[in-house]
Design a protein around this motif. Structure first.
Motif, PDB file in Angstrom:
ATOM      1  N   PHE A  45      55.128  43.859  41.463  1.00 14.21           N
ATOM      2  CA  PHE A  45      53.777  43.469  41.049  1.00 14.21           C
ATOM      3  C   PHE A  45      53.872  42.359  40.001  1.00 14.21           C
ATOM      4  N   SER A  46      53.297  41.199  40.317  1.00 12.72           N
ATOM      5  CA  SER A  46      53.310  40.076  39.365  1.00 12.72           C
ATOM      6  C   SER A  46      52.200  40.267  38.337  1.00 12.72           C
ATOM      7  N   HIS A  47      52.533  40.947  37.272  1.00 14.53           N
ATOM      8  CA  HIS A  47      51.543  41.234  36.234  1.00 14.53           C
ATOM      9  C   HIS A  47      51.005  39.927  35.631  1.00 14.53           C
ATOM     10  N   LYS A  49      50.830  36.867  36.921  1.00 17.52           N
ATOM     11  CA  LYS A  49      49.957  36.130  37.845  1.00 17.52           C
ATOM     12  C   LYS A  49      48.567  36.771  37.870  1.00 17.52           C
ATOM     13  N   HIS A  50      48.525  38.090  37.944  1.00 16.56           N
ATOM     14  CA  HIS A  50      47.237  38.787  37.982  1.00 16.56           C
ATOM     15  C   HIS A  50      46.483  38.639  36.667  1.00 16.56           C
ATOM     16  N   SER A  51      47.187  38.746  35.548  1.00 15.45           N
ATOM     17  CA  SER A  51      46.431  38.682  34.282  1.00 15.45           C
ATOM     18  C   SER A  51      46.088  37.245  33.883  1.00 15.45           C
ATOM     19  N   ILE A  53      44.522  35.509  36.130  1.00 12.93           N
ATOM     20  CA  ILE A  53      43.264  35.382  36.861  1.00 12.93           C
ATOM     21  C   ILE A  53      42.188  36.327  36.306  1.00 12.93           C
ATOM     22  N   TYR A  54      42.608  37.540  35.914  1.00 14.67           N
ATOM     23  CA  TYR A  54      41.619  38.571  35.564  1.00 14.67           C
ATOM     24  C   TYR A  54      41.741  39.035  34.119  1.00 14.67           C
ATOM     25  N   ASP A  55      40.621  39.549  33.599  1.00 16.69           N
ATOM     26  CA  ASP A  55      40.628  40.205  32.291  1.00 16.69           C
ATOM     27  C   ASP A  55      41.450  41.482  32.381  1.00 16.69           C
ATOM     28  N   GLN A  99      43.408  52.576  45.216  1.00 21.92           N
ATOM     29  CA  GLN A  99      42.003  52.209  45.098  1.00 21.92           C
ATOM     30  C   GLN A  99      41.875  50.888  44.328  1.00 21.92           C
ATOM     31  N   GLN A 100      42.672  50.747  43.262  1.00 18.58           N
ATOM     32  CA  GLN A 100      42.547  49.536  42.455  1.00 18.58           C
ATOM     33  C   GLN A 100      43.157  48.321  43.165  1.00 18.58           C
ATOM     34  N   CYS A 101      44.387  48.440  43.619  1.00 19.60           N
ATOM     35  CA  CYS A 101      45.080  47.282  44.204  1.00 19.60           C
ATOM     36  C   CYS A 101      44.448  46.881  45.538  1.00 19.60           C
ATOM     37  N   LYS A 102      44.365  47.850  46.444  1.00 19.75           N
ATOM     38  CA  LYS A 102      43.956  47.507  47.813  1.00 19.75           C
ATOM     39  C   LYS A 102      42.503  47.092  47.891  1.00 19.75           C
ATOM     40  N   SER A 103      41.635  47.781  47.105  1.00  9.47           N
ATOM     41  CA  SER A 103      40.216  47.478  47.272  1.00  9.47           C
ATOM     42  C   SER A 103      39.907  46.074  46.770  1.00  9.47           C
ATOM     43  N   CYS A 104      40.636  45.612  45.754  1.00 11.84           N
ATOM     44  CA  CYS A 104      40.382  44.240  45.295  1.00 11.84           C
ATOM     45  C   CYS A 104      40.855  43.241  46.353  1.00 11.84           C
ATOM     46  N   HIS A 105      42.054  43.449  46.883  1.00 11.29           N
ATOM     47  CA  HIS A 105      42.568  42.530  47.914  1.00 11.29           C
ATOM     48  C   HIS A 105      41.635  42.511  49.127  1.00 11.29           C
ATOM     49  N   LEU A 106      41.171  43.703  49.502  1.00 15.20           N
ATOM     50  CA  LEU A 106      40.301  43.824  50.671  1.00 15.20           C
ATOM     51  C   LEU A 106      38.961  43.115  50.445  1.00 15.20           C
ATOM     52  N   GLN A 115      42.571  32.995  48.080  1.00 16.47           N
ATOM     53  CA  GLN A 115      43.794  33.725  47.766  1.00 16.47           C
ATOM     54  C   GLN A 115      43.521  35.198  47.600  1.00 16.47           C
ATOM     55  N   THR A 116      44.405  35.997  48.167  1.00 19.14           N
ATOM     56  CA  THR A 116      44.285  37.443  48.009  1.00 19.14           C
ATOM     57  C   THR A 116      45.686  38.047  48.063  1.00 19.14           C
ATOM     58  N   GLY A 117      45.740  39.369  47.989  1.00 17.49           N
ATOM     59  CA  GLY A 117      47.024  40.054  48.047  1.00 17.49           C
ATOM     60  C   GLY A 117      47.104  40.917  49.283  1.00 17.49           C
ATOM     61  N   PRO A 118      48.242  41.589  49.465  1.00 21.17           N
ATOM     62  CA  PRO A 118      48.466  42.374  50.683  1.00 21.17           C
ATOM     63  C   PRO A 118      47.620  43.647  50.761  1.00 21.17           C
ATOM     64  N   ILE A 119      47.370  44.095  51.992  1.00 24.19           N
ATOM     65  CA  ILE A 119      46.698  45.381  52.208  1.00 24.19           C
ATOM     66  C   ILE A 119      47.500  46.287  53.153  1.00 24.19           C
TER      67      ILE A 119
HETATM   68  C1  HEC Z   1      40.893  42.419  40.698  1.00 27.20           C
HETATM   69  C2  HEC Z   1      41.602  42.012  41.876  1.00 27.20           C
HETATM   70  C3  HEC Z   1      43.060  42.423  42.079  1.00 27.20           C
HETATM   71  C4  HEC Z   1      43.647  43.607  41.753  1.00 27.20           C
HETATM   72  C5  HEC Z   1      43.032  44.812  41.061  1.00 27.20           C
HETATM   73  C6  HEC Z   1      44.999  43.550  42.233  1.00 27.20           C
HETATM   74  N1  HEC Z   1      45.227  42.342  42.837  1.00 27.20           N
HETATM   75 FE1  HEC Z   1      46.980  41.761  43.711  1.00 27.20          FE
HETATM   76  N2  HEC Z   1      46.194  39.930  44.057  1.00 27.20           N
HETATM   77  C7  HEC Z   1      44.932  39.501  43.719  1.00 27.20           C
HETATM   78  C8  HEC Z   1      44.801  38.080  43.994  1.00 27.20           C
HETATM   79  C9  HEC Z   1      43.577  37.198  43.764  1.00 27.20           C
HETATM   80  C10 HEC Z   1      46.048  37.654  44.508  1.00 27.20           C
HETATM   81  C11 HEC Z   1      46.459  36.247  44.926  1.00 27.20           C
HETATM   82  C12 HEC Z   1      47.138  35.590  43.746  1.00 27.20           C
HETATM   83  C13 HEC Z   1      47.790  34.274  44.107  1.00 27.20           C
HETATM   84  O1  HEC Z   1      48.212  34.111  45.246  1.00 27.20           O
HETATM   85  O2  HEC Z   1      47.932  33.445  43.197  1.00 27.20           O
HETATM   86  C14 HEC Z   1      46.896  38.854  44.543  1.00 27.20           C
HETATM   87  C15 HEC Z   1      48.198  38.845  45.020  1.00 27.20           C
HETATM   88  C16 HEC Z   1      49.030  39.949  45.096  1.00 27.20           C
HETATM   89  C17 HEC Z   1      50.354  39.966  45.686  1.00 27.20           C
HETATM   90  C18 HEC Z   1      51.047  38.797  46.386  1.00 27.20           C
HETATM   91  C19 HEC Z   1      51.338  37.667  45.444  1.00 27.20           C
HETATM   92  C20 HEC Z   1      52.348  38.004  44.436  1.00 27.20           C
HETATM   93  O3  HEC Z   1      51.971  38.458  43.361  1.00 27.20           O
HETATM   94  O4  HEC Z   1      53.528  37.828  44.686  1.00 27.20           O
HETATM   95  C21 HEC Z   1      50.852  41.230  45.533  1.00 27.20           C
HETATM   96  C22 HEC Z   1      52.195  41.768  45.995  1.00 27.20           C
HETATM   97  C23 HEC Z   1      49.826  42.001  44.839  1.00 27.20           C
HETATM   98  N3  HEC Z   1      48.731  41.192  44.598  1.00 27.20           N
HETATM   99  C24 HEC Z   1      49.964  43.330  44.477  1.00 27.20           C
HETATM  100  C25 HEC Z   1      49.022  44.037  43.739  1.00 27.20           C
HETATM  101  C26 HEC Z   1      49.214  45.391  43.257  1.00 27.20           C
HETATM  102  C27 HEC Z   1      50.439  46.229  43.494  1.00 27.20           C
HETATM  103  C28 HEC Z   1      48.095  45.720  42.576  1.00 27.20           C
HETATM  104  C29 HEC Z   1      47.758  47.011  41.874  1.00 27.20           C
HETATM  105  C30 HEC Z   1      48.711  47.476  40.874  1.00 27.20           C
HETATM  106  C31 HEC Z   1      47.182  44.586  42.650  1.00 27.20           C
HETATM  107  N4  HEC Z   1      47.800  43.588  43.347  1.00 27.20           N
HETATM  108  C32 HEC Z   1      45.918  44.568  42.085  1.00 27.20           C
HETATM  109  C33 HEC Z   1      43.925  40.305  43.218  1.00 27.20           C
HETATM  110  C34 HEC Z   1      44.071  41.610  42.754  1.00 27.20           C
END
Ligand code: HEC
Ligand code: HEC
Ligand code: HEC
Ligand code: HEC
Length: 141
Positions: A45-47, A49-51, A53-55, A99-106, A115-119
């Motif tokens: 999990f790329s903490h 990268k996610h933080s 984008i998000y609060d 619920q947290q990871c997948k529902s956001c990506h979905l 851009q989104t993440g895997p489901i």
């Molecule tokens: C609030 C929305 C949100 C949440 C919650 C979230 N993601 Fe993501 N995720 C994203 C977005 C947007 C991207 C695309 C980021 C990019 O490509 O720069 C992403 C990309 C990814 C990727 C592929 C890119 C990478 O990081 O290498 C993975 C794996 C991933 N998420 C895993 C997770 C996991 C595991 C969790 C829960 C612990 C999670 N995500 C929670 C929005 C979210």
């Protein structure tokens, strides 16, 4: 009132972000093996990268009695979410993650976001990912 709470949470987030940022890994290997759950490979999990984008409060929460997120609460999810549902916390640990990871990506996929993440299971639980004890490393710092 809700607006005030949000402002407060945002202010807190700003105040806390700098010192806390030192204690967290950019890329984390998430595993619930310590909780006795280890059917699937750990999740990378790329903490950072996610933080970017998000609060923090999009994922981290500590609710008051009115179920308003007071921010803070940057603890491990397993501090509160147990392997099985409890009366105090009805969301079991694995469901909390999913619920947290997948529902956001979905949601992002449904919104046709660029851009989104895997489901799919295997895109998060990648075969061959070794369990990295980053939790233990974080404590050493
Ligand atoms: C609030 C929305 C949100 C949440 C919650 C979230 N993601 Fe993501 N995720 C994203 C977005 C947007 C991207 C695309 C980021 C990019 O490509 O720069 C992403 C990309 C990814 C990727 C592929 C890119 C990478 O990081 O290498 C993975 C794996 C991933 N998420 C895993 C997770 C996991 C595991 C969790 C829960 C612990 C999670 N995500 C929670 C929005 C979210
Ligand atoms: C967006 C990423 C993501 C997807 C997609 C995902 N998971 Fe998970 N899953 C996680 C995270 C994060 C955890 C908590 C860390 C861990 O224990 O691996 C977890 C935990 C688990 C656990 C409990 C820990 C264990 O290894 O026993 C199981 C079982 C599991 N997932 C199965 C699945 C299955 C089956 C699917 C597909 C239907 C799936 N997951 C899809 C992120 C994901
Ligand atoms: C997309 C979701 C997401 C966002 C946004 C996010 N985090 Fe996290 N954070 C997580 C997850 C998931 C973990 C791993 C929790 C676990 O291992 O149980 C984590 C772990 C941490 C940890 C380490 C906890 C420990 O004890 O191991 C800290 C500290 C942390 N985050 C702080 C922050 C801060 C500060 C921000 C905002 C700048 C932030 N996080 C933004 C999801 C997120
Ligand atoms: C300080 C305790 C605490 C921590 C730490 C915590 N949670 Fe929660 N969480 C709660 C409580 C309380 C609820 C509300 C009761 C319920 O639905 O289980 C909740 C609800 C949830 C829900 C369902 C409702 C919603 O807000 O979407 C999800 C999903 C969730 N948590 C995921 C996580 C994840 C992922 C982490 C780690 C990044 C985490 N939680 C860390 C206490 C906590």
């Amino acid at each position: 009132m809700k607006y005030m709470t949000t402002l407060l949470a945002a202010a807190l987030t700003l105040a806390l972000a700098a010192p806390l940022a030192l204690g967290q890994e950019d890329v984390m290997t998430l595993s619930s093996a310590e909780q006795g759950l280890k059917d699937r490979p750990p999740v990378v999990f790329s903490h950072a990268k996610h933080s970017d984008i998000y609060d923090c409060t999009a994922c981290h929460h500590e609710y008051d009695k009115f179920m308003a997120n007071q921010g803070g609460g940057e603890a491990k999810c397993s501090e509160c979410h147990q392997p099985s549902a409890t009366a105090k916390n009805p969301t079991p640990l694995t469901l909390a993650f999913h619920q947290q990871c997948k529902s956001c990506h979905l949601k992002l996929i449904q919104m046709k976001a660029p851009q989104t993440g895997p489901i799919m299971c295997g895109d998060c639980h990648r075969a061959g990912v070794p369990a990295a004890p980053q939790a233990k490393e974080a404590k050493k710092k």
